[in-house]
Write a protein that holds these residues in place. Structure first.
Motif, mmCIF file in Angstrom:
data_model
loop_
_atom_site.group_PDB
_atom_site.id
_atom_site.type_symbol
_atom_site.label_atom_id
_atom_site.label_comp_id
_atom_site.label_asym_id
_atom_site.label_seq_id
_atom_site.Cartn_x
_atom_site.Cartn_y
_atom_site.Cartn_z
ATOM 1 N N GLU A 348 -18.241 -0.267 -20.671
ATOM 2 C CA GLU A 348 -17.668 -0.557 -21.986
ATOM 3 C C GLU A 348 -18.403 0.172 -23.103
ATOM 4 O O GLU A 348 -17.796 0.618 -24.075
ATOM 5 C CB GLU A 348 -17.679 -2.071 -22.229
ATOM 6 N N GLN A 357 -9.895 2.192 -25.501
ATOM 7 C CA GLN A 357 -10.123 0.757 -25.345
ATOM 8 C C GLN A 357 -8.815 -0.022 -25.470
ATOM 9 O O GLN A 357 -8.511 -0.887 -24.641
ATOM 10 C CB GLN A 357 -11.128 0.258 -26.389
ATOM 11 N N ASP A 358 -8.035 0.304 -26.510
ATOM 12 C CA ASP A 358 -6.773 -0.405 -26.729
ATOM 13 C C ASP A 358 -5.806 -0.179 -25.576
ATOM 14 O O ASP A 358 -5.078 -1.096 -25.177
ATOM 15 C CB ASP A 358 -6.129 0.048 -28.048
ATOM 16 N N LYS A 361 -7.004 -2.288 -22.649
ATOM 17 C CA LYS A 361 -6.757 -3.704 -22.923
ATOM 18 C C LYS A 361 -5.275 -4.040 -22.795
ATOM 19 O O LYS A 361 -4.911 -5.080 -22.226
ATOM 20 C CB LYS A 361 -7.263 -4.064 -24.321
ATOM 21 N N ASP A 364 -4.418 -4.491 -19.273
ATOM 22 C CA ASP A 364 -5.281 -5.443 -18.566
ATOM 23 C C ASP A 364 -6.266 -4.749 -17.627
ATOM 24 O O ASP A 364 -6.529 -5.213 -16.517
ATOM 25 C CB ASP A 364 -4.440 -6.444 -17.780
ATOM 26 N N TRP A 366 -9.362 -3.717 -19.061
ATOM 27 C CA TRP A 366 -10.601 -3.698 -19.844
ATOM 28 C C TRP A 366 -11.578 -4.732 -19.276
ATOM 29 O O TRP A 366 -11.284 -5.919 -19.215
ATOM 30 C CB TRP A 366 -10.330 -3.983 -21.312
#
Length: 463
Positions: A348, A357-358, A361, A364, A366
């Motif tokens: 991370e 990152q987005d 996320k 699913d 992340w």
């Protein structure tokens, strides 16, 4: 130095306690121990069950403990109801106690009498068992000569010193010796320990007011007052006896998975091995409940055949890594095929692009990144693919299995190897840090070193 005389004295004392335990358990016709096994304590391998003759094979019953001799939410409620007629759970509690004796003889009538049915039901299994054992094991001896029914079981509980290698205790007991060692724990171990610490502190907050009321009722006979804080170390000891010795059983009164456990004397002497699928497993006979409890608890043989005299009978604790074993039970295995490294914080921090990152996320992907011997988790590979490839459509195809990680080489391979080498340097540094902690308990420090050494083996299989 621990001399042989000290060891022999300790053995003699333990053998006496064991004899009392077996006499107590023999109060039930349902107590059984195979004639082919014996309970022994060796300096090298520790306390456990060992083969002494014949064979133990698949489905052979090693030991059976009746429901009346197990400690769980139901048996505790049953025993408390002997002193409090208001604890009337249908099919669980005993017949009404002798009201004429209330407040006149056994102090437990008064002490358990302050608890309502609703208060007891709101308590978790951990909270209720901690409360009950504190009263029956510690408080009762301060105010009368009456012994708890459970005393033979309490007497063979592991000592506080035997539990000292559990990391959460280093934090909860303000263990200065191991405070720095706690900070050297790997991410997975430290996160696990911090979760346990939070649970323990919450449970103490819940039961402390009840213990305070009980302390006010105690007449020590010497004019000394006792407070809940006097029993905090006992609470920690009891909590981790429960946590490290509990076995799964369904508790009908409770709907939380964390409440589904029982403490089973004798069975808690069995030790664990990583080849969990080969060794003994528990079996509950719900039809044999006795006067209280949830059924007899048996240990039966697995596919491994025990036929060598002195071979230790092992129980499956489950497919657990050393990080888990250390935090829940206080030990690690020199080699453990279930080891893995949680590299979530490392990955991370590496992915500092908010668009990446987005994207992860949203899909699913992340967090929850791991590596194990010879294997990099698919989640981690997807994160690396998103890091090196600006074409998220291509990464989506990888997610769906239409592409392989080789489709992102050479950048993917370069990033992966760089990541693994950075981890390697960090683990080597942490090993040096642990070795430099001269004040830390040697056994506790060695357990942490074994975890890092297991990590190093994983890295060597991938680099």
């Amino acid at each position: 130095m621990f001399s042989s005389n000290n060891y022999e004295s300790s053995q003699s004392c333990w053998n006496d306690k064991l004899q009392r335990l077996e006499t107590w358990l023999s109060g039930s016709r349902d107590f059984r121990v195979s004639e082919n096994v014996v309970l022994q304590d060796f300096p090298e391998s520790g306390r456990g069950l060992y083969q002494k003759s014949g064979k133990t094979t698949k489905n052979d019953v090693v030991v059976t403990i009746p429901s009346d001799y197990q400690l769980n939410f139901h048996t505790v409620v049953y025993h408390m109801s002997q002193f409090n007629p208001n604890l009337d759970f249908e099919g669980i509690t005993c017949e009404q106690p002798n009201i004429e004796k209330i407040y006149t003889t056994d102090p437990r009538f008064k002490m358990y009498g302050i608890l309502s049915k609703e208060e007891v039901l709101e308590l978790s299994s951990f909270q209720l068992l901690c409360l009950y054992i504190i009263l029956e094991w510690k408080l009762l001896s301060l105010c009368c000569t009456t012994e708890s029914f459970w005393k033979p079981f309490f007497d063979v509980f592991p000592s506080a010193d035997e539990l000292k290698s559990i990391p959460a205790l280093w934090e909860l007991s303000n263990d200065v010796t191991n405070k720095q060692l706690f900070n050297c724990l790997p991410f997975a171990s430290k996160s696990h320990a911090e979760r346990i610490v939070a649970l323990v502190r919450n449970d103490w907050t819940v039961i402390k007011p009840i213990i305070e009321k009980w302390c006010d009722m105690i007449d020590t006979g010497n004019g000394l007052n006792v407070t809940p804080q006097d029993f905090y170390s006992d609470f920690l000891h009891i909590y981790f006896v429960i946590n490290s010795r509990c076995l799964y059983i369904q508790i009908p009164l409770k709907d939380n998975i964390a409440d589904n456990f029982t403490l089973v004397p004798y069975v808690d002497f069995l030790n664990h091995d990583a080849d969990s699928e080969r060794y003994c497993t528990p079996k509950v006979n719900k039809l044999k409940r006795g006067k209280c409890g949830l059924g007899t608890f048996s240990i039966v043989g697995g596919t491994h055949e025990y036929k060598q005299d002195g071979e230790q009978i092992l129980l499956s604790y489950g497919a657990h890594s050393n990080d888990f074993l250390l935090n829940e039970y206080g030990f690690v295995l020199p080699t453990n095929k279930w080891n893995y490294v949680d590299v979530s914080p490392h990955c991370e921090s590496l992915i500092n692009d908010t668009m990446v990152q987005d994207f992860l996320k949203a899909n699913d992907f992340w967090g929850d990144y791991t590596i194990s011997e010879g294997d990099i988790s698919f989640r981690l590979l997807v994160a690396f693919a998103a890091k090196v490839c600006p074409d998220f459509k291509k990464v989506e195809k990888f997610m769906l299995g239409y592409l392989t990680e080789g489709s992102f080489d050479p950048d993917m391979k370069t990033l992966t190897q760089h990541f693994l080498h950075v981890l390697d340097e960090e683990f080597k540094s942490q090993i040096s840090n642990v070795q430099a902690l001269t004040d830390a308990d040697p056994m506790c420090a060695n357990n942490v070193l074994i975890i890092y050494q297991g990590y190093e083996r994983i890295l060597r299989s991938l680099i």
